[in-house]
Design an enzyme around this catalytic site. Sequence first.
Site, short mmCIF file in Angstrom:
data_model
loop_
_atom_site.label_atom_id
_atom_site.label_comp_id
_atom_site.label_asym_id
_atom_site.label_seq_id
_atom_site.Cartn_x
_atom_site.Cartn_y
_atom_site.Cartn_z
N ARG A 148 -17.39 80.17 21.99
CA ARG A 148 -15.96 80.36 21.73
C ARG A 148 -15.78 81.15 20.44
O ARG A 148 -16.63 81.11 19.55
CB ARG A 148 -15.26 78.99 21.58
CG ARG A 148 -15.40 78.07 22.78
CD ARG A 148 -14.78 76.71 22.48
NE ARG A 148 -14.88 75.79 23.62
CZ ARG A 148 -15.88 74.96 23.82
NH1 ARG A 148 -16.90 74.91 22.96
NH2 ARG A 148 -15.90 74.16 24.88
N LYS A 172 -16.12 71.91 20.25
CA LYS A 172 -14.97 71.00 20.20
C LYS A 172 -15.44 69.59 19.88
O LYS A 172 -16.48 69.15 20.35
CB LYS A 172 -14.24 71.01 21.55
CG LYS A 172 -13.52 72.33 21.84
CD LYS A 172 -12.74 72.26 23.12
CE LYS A 172 -11.95 73.53 23.36
NZ LYS A 172 -11.16 73.49 24.62
N HIS A 243 -11.99 85.36 24.50
CA HIS A 243 -12.36 84.43 25.56
C HIS A 243 -12.84 85.17 26.81
O HIS A 243 -13.57 84.60 27.63
CB HIS A 243 -11.18 83.52 25.90
CG HIS A 243 -11.58 82.09 26.13
ND1 HIS A 243 -12.14 81.31 25.14
CD2 HIS A 243 -11.54 81.31 27.23
CE1 HIS A 243 -12.40 80.11 25.63
NE2 HIS A 243 -12.06 80.08 26.88
N ARG A 246 -16.47 85.20 26.90
CA ARG A 246 -17.00 83.91 27.36
C ARG A 246 -16.95 83.83 28.88
O ARG A 246 -17.91 83.40 29.53
CB ARG A 246 -16.18 82.79 26.73
CG ARG A 246 -16.63 81.37 27.01
CD ARG A 246 -15.89 80.43 26.06
NE ARG A 246 -15.91 79.05 26.47
CZ ARG A 246 -16.87 78.17 26.19
NH1 ARG A 246 -17.94 78.58 25.52
NH2 ARG A 246 -16.79 76.92 26.57
N HIS A 269 -19.31 72.71 27.92
CA HIS A 269 -18.29 71.99 28.69
C HIS A 269 -18.71 70.53 28.85
O HIS A 269 -19.86 70.24 29.18
CB HIS A 269 -18.12 72.60 30.07
CG HIS A 269 -17.38 73.90 30.07
ND1 HIS A 269 -17.44 74.81 31.10
CD2 HIS A 269 -16.54 74.46 29.15
CE1 HIS A 269 -16.68 75.85 30.81
NE2 HIS A 269 -16.14 75.65 29.63
N TYR A 278 -15.84 79.10 37.62
CA TYR A 278 -16.57 80.38 37.65
C TYR A 278 -17.25 80.63 38.99
O TYR A 278 -17.53 81.77 39.34
CB TYR A 278 -17.58 80.44 36.51
CG TYR A 278 -16.92 80.42 35.15
CD1 TYR A 278 -16.21 81.53 34.69
CD2 TYR A 278 -16.96 79.28 34.35
CE1 TYR A 278 -15.58 81.51 33.46
CE2 TYR A 278 -16.33 79.25 33.12
CZ TYR A 278 -15.65 80.37 32.68
OH TYR A 278 -15.01 80.34 31.47
#
Length: 297
Positions: A148, A172, A243, A246, A269, A278
């Site tokens: 990110r 995150k 992004h 990514r 994730h 994806y």
Amino acid sequence: MKNEFLVEGFLQYLRAEKNSSEHTLQNYSKDILQFMDFVENQQIDDFVEVTYLNVRTYLAHLNGQQYAKRSVARKLSAMRSFYLYMLREGIVKVSPFSYIRTPKQDKKLPQFMYMEQIQSMLNAPDTSTPIGKRDQALMETLYASGMRVSELVQLNIASADLANGIALVFGKGSKERYVPLGEHAVQAIEAYLQGGRKSLLHGKEEQALFLNYVGGRLTDRSVRRVLDKYIEQLANINHVSPHTFRHTFATHMLEAGADLRSVQELLGHVNLSTTQIYTHVTKDHLQSIYNKAHPRA
């Protein structure tokens, strides 16, 4: 005054207990304060007094303001979390958001770049200049790792192990993970460190890997401006964000045969379902190629 105190307590809980990012805290604060303004205009001075009907009225207000479904869903998520916090603290006995359904989201596949487009972006910087060296290293890192942009700008020199081609990033929730850099990214970073970064430092001491022109750490917004500069120069690319790199990383990995769980780990994730979008991108891409190439498609 009581409402402001409750909001501050909730944000402190997110910061201390959930390790939420500043970006998340800002969004939650903005959404909750917007709801607070609304209920106060409805002559309700205390979050405890809010009812299910008040929430329905608020949703009608958001729809009247033509907020996107995604924005409404985010605001609902913030308020649900806020009232769950107040339930745990014994401030309220029931959440007025408990029976509110999130608007069904329109399926929006992530945008990605084709190989010739990503090559154009990576080759666009003038690498005879310090800024050009930095920009190429920055974009090569984004594409090679799938990190990110918030993770990119947090990188320090010590974060990148160029000898082994990996970098330690903080994702995150302050979760750490190692991401690959790849040969091209390593070479671009080395060229930047040897022939660009020192010029940008201007004699300062700074641990950040990627610097702005005055020797400070790049920000998310700065990276977006860097990409916008090259998009203006290229005729075959539009609307590329950090992004998008990514998304491009994930899409190209799956198209090349990488398994979904590996891509999940690389992207950081928590849930596999987040990565599965994806697979829809690659299926659509393959269908498009088939339609163009097969004589009887």
